[in-house]
Design an enzyme around this catalytic site. Sequence first.
Site, PDB file in Angstrom:
ATOM      1  N   VAL A   1      38.903  51.296  44.516  1.00  0.00           N
ATOM      2  CA  VAL A   1      38.493  49.895  44.648  1.00  0.00           C
ATOM      3  C   VAL A   1      38.946  49.023  43.478  1.00  0.00           C
ATOM      4  O   VAL A   1      38.521  47.880  43.350  1.00  0.00           O
ATOM      5  CB  VAL A   1      36.954  49.778  44.817  1.00  0.00           C
ATOM      6  CG1 VAL A   1      36.522  50.417  46.111  1.00  0.00           C
ATOM      7  CG2 VAL A   1      36.215  50.397  43.632  1.00  0.00           C
ATOM      8  N   LYS A   2      39.813  49.541  42.624  1.00  0.00           N
ATOM      9  CA  LYS A   2      40.297  48.745  41.510  1.00  0.00           C
ATOM     10  C   LYS A   2      41.329  47.719  41.986  1.00  0.00           C
ATOM     11  O   LYS A   2      41.782  47.740  43.126  1.00  0.00           O
ATOM     12  CB  LYS A   2      40.920  49.657  40.437  1.00  0.00           C
ATOM     13  CG  LYS A   2      39.929  50.627  39.810  1.00  0.00           C
ATOM     14  CD  LYS A   2      38.791  49.909  39.134  1.00  0.00           C
ATOM     15  CE  LYS A   2      37.915  50.817  38.283  1.00  0.00           C
ATOM     16  NZ  LYS A   2      37.143  51.800  39.050  1.00  0.00           N
ATOM     17  N   HIS A   3      41.708  46.807  41.080  1.00  0.00           N
ATOM     18  CA  HIS A   3      42.697  45.783  41.441  1.00  0.00           C
ATOM     19  C   HIS A   3      43.952  46.426  42.036  1.00  0.00           C
ATOM     20  O   HIS A   3      44.486  45.953  43.042  1.00  0.00           O
ATOM     21  CB  HIS A   3      43.117  44.979  40.204  1.00  0.00           C
ATOM     22  CG  HIS A   3      42.072  44.063  39.664  1.00  0.00           C
ATOM     23  ND1 HIS A   3      41.089  44.481  38.798  1.00  0.00           N
ATOM     24  CD2 HIS A   3      41.872  42.733  39.842  1.00  0.00           C
ATOM     25  CE1 HIS A   3      40.323  43.438  38.468  1.00  0.00           C
ATOM     26  NE2 HIS A   3      40.781  42.363  39.095  1.00  0.00           N
TER      27      HIS A   3
ATOM     28  N   ARG B   1      41.310  37.949  43.979  1.00  0.00           N
ATOM     29  CA  ARG B   1      39.951  38.224  43.489  1.00  0.00           C
ATOM     30  C   ARG B   1      39.402  37.028  42.716  1.00  0.00           C
ATOM     31  O   ARG B   1      38.213  36.695  42.816  1.00  0.00           O
ATOM     32  CB  ARG B   1      39.940  39.480  42.624  1.00  0.00           C
ATOM     33  CG  ARG B   1      40.274  40.742  43.382  1.00  0.00           C
ATOM     34  CD  ARG B   1      39.600  41.947  42.794  1.00  0.00           C
ATOM     35  NE  ARG B   1      40.121  43.175  43.367  1.00  0.00           N
ATOM     36  CZ  ARG B   1      39.473  44.326  43.403  1.00  0.00           C
ATOM     37  NH1 ARG B   1      38.251  44.403  42.897  1.00  0.00           N
ATOM     38  NH2 ARG B   1      40.012  45.400  43.936  1.00  0.00           N
TER      39      ARG B   1
END
Length: 410
Positions: free
Chosen positions: A183-185, A270
């Site tokens: 779920v990281k960038h 984001r």
Amino acid sequence: MERESKQMKSDKYIGNELKYIQMALNGDVAPNETWCRTLEQSFAEAFGAKYGIAMNSGTATLHAALEAVGVSHGDEVICPAITVIMNTTTVWQCNAIPVYADVDPETLLIDPDDIERKITNKTKAIVVVSLYGLPCDMDKINSISEKYNIPVIEDHAQCFLGEYKGDVVGVSNAFSSWSFENVKHLSCGEGGILLTNNEEYAKQARKVGGHGYKNLSADGGRIKFNGETTVQDPSYKRHDEFGINYRLSEFSAAIALAQLEDMKEKVERRKQVASMFLDSLKGCDFLIPQKVPNNTVHSYYTLGLIYEQDKNKGHSWQEFRDKYVELGGDNFYAAWSIPYLEPVVSERKYQKRCPDVYSDVQYHKGLCPVAESLQPKIMQFKTNYRDLDVAKHKAEILSNTINYFTRKDR
């Protein structure tokens, strides 16, 4: 909801991921010999560093960095009191002692003044975390590092393209560490990378994660020699350091490389989502955003808010979340428990790892009072929506939830 799920499934990997995986499956050579090597060089170049060392997780990179700067038996490592448990467990992996510094009440980041208060003659490293995507005050932290000659490891697992004083956050001290977890960038399912400008640190970190092969070097090195006679001699020695296997697979590296190519777009999205949610907070006095200093750009891995229950007529954290979900919002998340209040620490289960080091090491409630008071109030709102229309709708639901609790008849 169906629309969102379809959108998320269709555009998480929309760049060259499939192309590069197919090339890796076909045995096609990457531009720099291997996919891992290409990722390392490309990532280092993108963040202005000399050396990149790819590994199989962001936890592996933290452990390798600690080992590389010389953290060992009985040493102390200063870590923030609001962060994931891995900043603690990687210190234990070195048979060293985690020492917790409190956080700033507005930014939620490690407090440089408390770092300095916690330094002893046993302190061998300082780990700082860009919590939720907000860079730390690195000038103050690096000044402390220089004053006491203690290396700093920057944990940027949640911070891709965050900025500090006009520059993208890269490596300003010994090491910086990033995560490619799901779920990281940027994501390849699981993985991580270290950056450093120090050749010796790079070589040692690579050996920690590569079985201690003597031919490993700061920028890679060779461990396979395709039948060369030198290494086929029975007397040939391969390993000159202790190491374990933290290597990133070629397939994961190929995916991460494709993700890197679209990094700016992914981070910007984001930030756009965070902006929508922040707009929903206007006029609300009981949801306080993580403060972003004027000299800093937040990359918004997630949007961190402080929920002041007393200002919302005593309604609990859980009541607010339940109403938000009832109105159509997604679940948001609480902050992790303070590491030293987790059972593995409070029940002293770490002691069995190295009894002679940990027999007298104890932690207690009240050690970091600011962090302990803030942690139960933190709300983490999702920013990785891939459909901005869906994100806008969720932000409107947050606004509706706030309005529900602020109605005069409530």
